[in-house]
Every structure is written in C-alpha cells, then in structure tokens.
Scaffold this motif. Structure first.
Motif, PDB file in Angstrom:
ATOM      1  N   LEU A   1      61.127 -21.050  71.149  1.00 29.72           N
ATOM      2  CA  LEU A   1      61.881 -20.583  69.990  1.00 29.72           C
ATOM      3  C   LEU A   1      61.747 -19.074  69.824  1.00 29.72           C
ATOM      4  CD1 LEU A   1      63.650 -21.633  67.681  1.00 29.72           C
ATOM      5  CD2 LEU A   1      61.573 -21.883  66.318  1.00 29.72           C
ATOM      6  N   GLY A   2      60.553 -18.572  70.046  1.00 33.22           N
ATOM      7  CA  GLY A   2      60.324 -17.133  69.957  1.00 33.22           C
ATOM      8  C   GLY A   2      61.125 -16.340  70.981  1.00 33.22           C
TER       9      GLY A   2
ATOM     10  N   VAL B   1      66.654 -21.919  72.009  1.00 30.06           N
ATOM     11  CA  VAL B   1      66.655 -22.958  70.974  1.00 30.06           C
ATOM     12  C   VAL B   1      66.830 -24.363  71.545  1.00 30.06           C
ATOM     13  CG1 VAL B   1      67.799 -23.759  68.868  1.00 30.06           C
ATOM     14  CG2 VAL B   1      67.360 -21.326  69.199  1.00 30.06           C
ATOM     15  N   PRO B   2      67.776 -24.611  72.450  1.00 26.84           N
ATOM     16  CA  PRO B   2      67.896 -25.977  72.978  1.00 26.84           C
ATOM     17  C   PRO B   2      66.618 -26.457  73.675  1.00 26.84           C
ATOM     18  CG  PRO B   2      69.873 -24.737  73.479  1.00 26.84           C
ATOM     19  CD  PRO B   2      68.864 -23.754  72.944  1.00 26.84           C
ATOM     20  N   GLU B   3      66.011 -25.581  74.455  1.00 32.38           N
ATOM     21  CA  GLU B   3      64.770 -25.941  75.135  1.00 32.38           C
ATOM     22  C   GLU B   3      63.658 -26.180  74.122  1.00 32.38           C
ATOM     23  OE1 GLU B   3      66.710 -23.381  75.893  1.00 32.38           O
ATOM     24  OE2 GLU B   3      67.288 -23.633  77.986  1.00 32.38           O
ATOM     25  N   ALA B   4      63.595 -25.331  73.103  1.00 30.80           N
ATOM     26  CA  ALA B   4      62.578 -25.487  72.061  1.00 30.80           C
ATOM     27  C   ALA B   4      62.711 -26.827  71.361  1.00 30.80           C
ATOM     28  CB  ALA B   4      62.686 -24.340  71.046  1.00 30.80           C
ATOM     29  N   CYS B   5      63.928 -27.202  71.044  1.00 27.77           N
ATOM     30  CA  CYS B   5      64.165 -28.476  70.352  1.00 27.77           C
ATOM     31  C   CYS B   5      63.830 -29.668  71.239  1.00 27.77           C
ATOM     32  CB  CYS B   5      65.599 -28.555  69.854  1.00 27.77           C
ATOM     33  SG  CYS B   5      65.928 -27.413  68.497  1.00 27.77           S
ATOM     34  N   ALA B   6      64.139 -29.562  72.523  1.00 27.27           N
ATOM     35  CA  ALA B   6      63.819 -30.654  73.450  1.00 27.27           C
ATOM     36  C   ALA B   6      62.309 -30.855  73.556  1.00 27.27           C
ATOM     37  CB  ALA B   6      64.424 -30.369  74.825  1.00 27.27           C
ATOM     38  N   VAL B   7      61.576 -29.755  73.717  1.00 21.18           N
ATOM     39  CA  VAL B   7      60.115 -29.838  73.820  1.00 21.18           C
ATOM     40  C   VAL B   7      59.519 -30.318  72.497  1.00 21.18           C
ATOM     41  CG1 VAL B   7      58.016 -28.469  74.158  1.00 21.18           C
ATOM     42  CG2 VAL B   7      59.979 -28.113  75.649  1.00 21.18           C
ATOM     43  N   ALA B   8      60.030 -29.814  71.384  1.00 23.66           N
ATOM     44  CA  ALA B   8      59.529 -30.229  70.072  1.00 23.66           C
ATOM     45  C   ALA B   8      59.793 -31.707  69.824  1.00 23.66           C
ATOM     46  CB  ALA B   8      60.160 -29.389  68.971  1.00 23.66           C
ATOM     47  N   GLY B   9      60.910 -32.212  70.307  1.00 22.89           N
ATOM     48  CA  GLY B   9      61.205 -33.633  70.155  1.00 22.89           C
ATOM     49  C   GLY B   9      60.179 -34.501  70.864  1.00 22.89           C
ATOM     50  N   GLU B  10      59.814 -34.113  72.076  1.00 26.05           N
ATOM     51  CA  GLU B  10      58.770 -34.845  72.807  1.00 26.05           C
ATOM     52  C   GLU B  10      57.431 -34.732  72.082  1.00 26.05           C
ATOM     53  OE1 GLU B  10      59.023 -36.832  75.532  1.00 26.05           O
ATOM     54  OE2 GLU B  10      61.179 -36.556  75.352  1.00 26.05           O
ATOM     55  N   ALA B  11      57.123 -33.540  71.595  1.00 27.66           N
ATOM     56  CA  ALA B  11      55.863 -33.334  70.870  1.00 27.66           C
ATOM     57  C   ALA B  11      55.843 -34.165  69.588  1.00 27.66           C
ATOM     58  CB  ALA B  11      55.680 -31.851  70.546  1.00 27.66           C
ATOM     59  N   LEU B  12      56.979 -34.282  68.935  1.00 28.79           N
ATOM     60  CA  LEU B  12      57.064 -35.081  67.716  1.00 28.79           C
ATOM     61  C   LEU B  12      56.753 -36.550  68.008  1.00 28.79           C
ATOM     62  CD1 LEU B  12      57.783 -35.261  64.709  1.00 28.79           C
ATOM     63  CD2 LEU B  12      60.170 -35.506  65.397  1.00 28.79           C
TER      64      LEU B  12
ATOM     65  N   ARG C   1      59.679 -24.443  60.425  1.00 27.33           N
ATOM     66  CA  ARG C   1      59.900 -23.225  59.639  1.00 27.33           C
ATOM     67  C   ARG C   1      60.597 -22.167  60.475  1.00 27.33           C
ATOM     68  NH1 ARG C   1      54.638 -24.352  57.153  1.00 27.33           N
ATOM     69  NH2 ARG C   1      53.669 -23.183  58.817  1.00 27.33           N
ATOM     70  N   GLY C   2      60.182 -22.032  61.731  1.00 26.56           N
ATOM     71  CA  GLY C   2      60.829 -21.073  62.615  1.00 26.56           C
ATOM     72  C   GLY C   2      62.243 -21.488  62.972  1.00 26.56           C
ATOM     73  N   LEU C   3      62.455 -22.778  63.135  1.00 26.17           N
ATOM     74  CA  LEU C   3      63.773 -23.290  63.484  1.00 26.17           C
ATOM     75  C   LEU C   3      64.780 -23.071  62.358  1.00 26.17           C
ATOM     76  CD1 LEU C   3      65.201 -24.776  65.796  1.00 26.17           C
ATOM     77  CD2 LEU C   3      64.637 -26.922  64.639  1.00 26.17           C
ATOM     78  N   ALA C   4      64.301 -22.971  61.144  1.00 23.86           N
ATOM     79  CA  ALA C   4      65.195 -22.741  60.001  1.00 23.86           C
ATOM     80  C   ALA C   4      65.939 -21.416  60.129  1.00 23.86           C
ATOM     81  CB  ALA C   4      64.402 -22.779  58.696  1.00 23.86           C
ATOM     82  N   HIS C   5      65.396 -20.488  60.919  1.00 21.42           N
ATOM     83  CA  HIS C   5      66.032 -19.182  61.099  1.00 21.42           C
ATOM     84  C   HIS C   5      67.006 -19.157  62.275  1.00 21.42           C
ATOM     85  CE1 HIS C   5      63.344 -17.579  58.090  1.00 21.42           C
ATOM     86  NE2 HIS C   5      62.320 -18.086  58.753  1.00 21.42           N
ATOM     87  N   ALA C   6      67.060 -20.247  63.024  1.00 17.89           N
ATOM     88  CA  ALA C   6      67.958 -20.313  64.185  1.00 17.89           C
ATOM     89  C   ALA C   6      69.358 -20.716  63.732  1.00 17.89           C
ATOM     90  CB  ALA C   6      67.430 -21.326  65.198  1.00 17.89           C
ATOM     91  N   ALA C   7      70.327 -20.327  64.524  1.00 20.10           N
ATOM     92  CA  ALA C   7      71.713 -20.710  64.221  1.00 20.10           C
ATOM     93  C   ALA C   7      71.864 -22.221  64.365  1.00 20.10           C
ATOM     94  CB  ALA C   7      72.660 -20.000  65.180  1.00 20.10           C
TER      95      ALA C   7
ATOM     96  N   THR D   1      69.612 -28.129  67.137  1.00 22.93           N
ATOM     97  CA  THR D   1      68.891 -28.069  65.861  1.00 22.93           C
ATOM     98  C   THR D   1      69.199 -29.287  65.001  1.00 22.93           C
ATOM     99  OG1 THR D   1      70.624 -26.717  64.851  1.00 22.93           O
ATOM    100  CG2 THR D   1      68.772 -25.547  65.837  1.00 22.93           C
ATOM    101  N   ARG D   2      70.443 -29.724  65.007  1.00 19.24           N
ATOM    102  CA  ARG D   2      70.808 -30.922  64.227  1.00 19.24           C
ATOM    103  C   ARG D   2      70.152 -32.172  64.813  1.00 19.24           C
ATOM    104  NH1 ARG D   2      75.609 -27.926  63.867  1.00 19.24           N
ATOM    105  NH2 ARG D   2      76.517 -28.935  65.688  1.00 19.24           N
TER     106      ARG D   2
END
Length: 98
Positions: free
Chosen positions: A23-24, A28-39, A59-65, A70-71
């Motif tokens: 995300l940093g 964003v797509p990669e971040a969401c994919a990894v976060a989904g697995e972590a979740l 919180r960081g994702l809230a600033h992404a488009a 993201t959805r």
C-alpha cells in the motif's frame, strides 16, 4: 505456502505488514490481495495482534482511490468481522505514523 498454513498467526501478522508495504508503494490491488489472505489467517489464528495490523492497513486503505480491489477487501472484512477476536492491542508500533 504450506508452512504459512501451519502458522496462521505468523502468516497473518507478516501478511498484514506486507500488505501495508504494498500500500505504501501504491500497489493497491496487490495490497488488498495480500491483506485478504492475512485476514483469513487472522480468523484462523484468533490473533488480536494480527487484527491490529489489519486495522492499521484499513486506515491506510481509506486514503486509496476506490476501486474493485478496495471494495472487494471491504466486503471480505465485513464478512470476516464476526469471526475476528474482540479488542485490538494498543502497541506503540501499531499506531498510525509508526
């Protein structure tokens, strides 16, 4: 990946950190994919620390488009929320800006 399945807490915490790194970098797509697995690993482990890391990611994702990634992550998080442990640790390293 088999080793990660044997240690869901570790996979959840490190996965959340990796998602925050993506995300940093603006991936964003990669971040969401990894976060989904972590979740999912956080649900498997019941780790409040992992949930804290994923909360920081959200919180960081809230600033992404807004977009499909993201959805999709938001839907997954909403579905997983009842299965996550209550209470998030208040570690200094988990606070935003650290």
């Amino acid at each position: 990946m088999a080793a990660a399945r044997d240690r869901p807490r570790r996979a959840a915490v490190y996965g959340a950190w990796l998602a925050r790194g993506h995300l940093g970098l603006g991936a964003v797509p990669e971040a969401c994919a990894v976060a989904g697995e972590a979740l999912l690993d956080a649900v498997r482990s019941g780790s409040p620390r992992a949930v804290g890391q994923l909360t920081a990611f959200r919180r960081g994702l809230a600033h992404a488009a807004p977009g499909p990634a993201t959805r999709g992550y938001a839907r997954l998080f909403t579905a997983a929320r009842p299965y996550l442990p209550p209470g998030v640790p208040r570690h200094r390293r988990d606070r935003p800006g650290r």
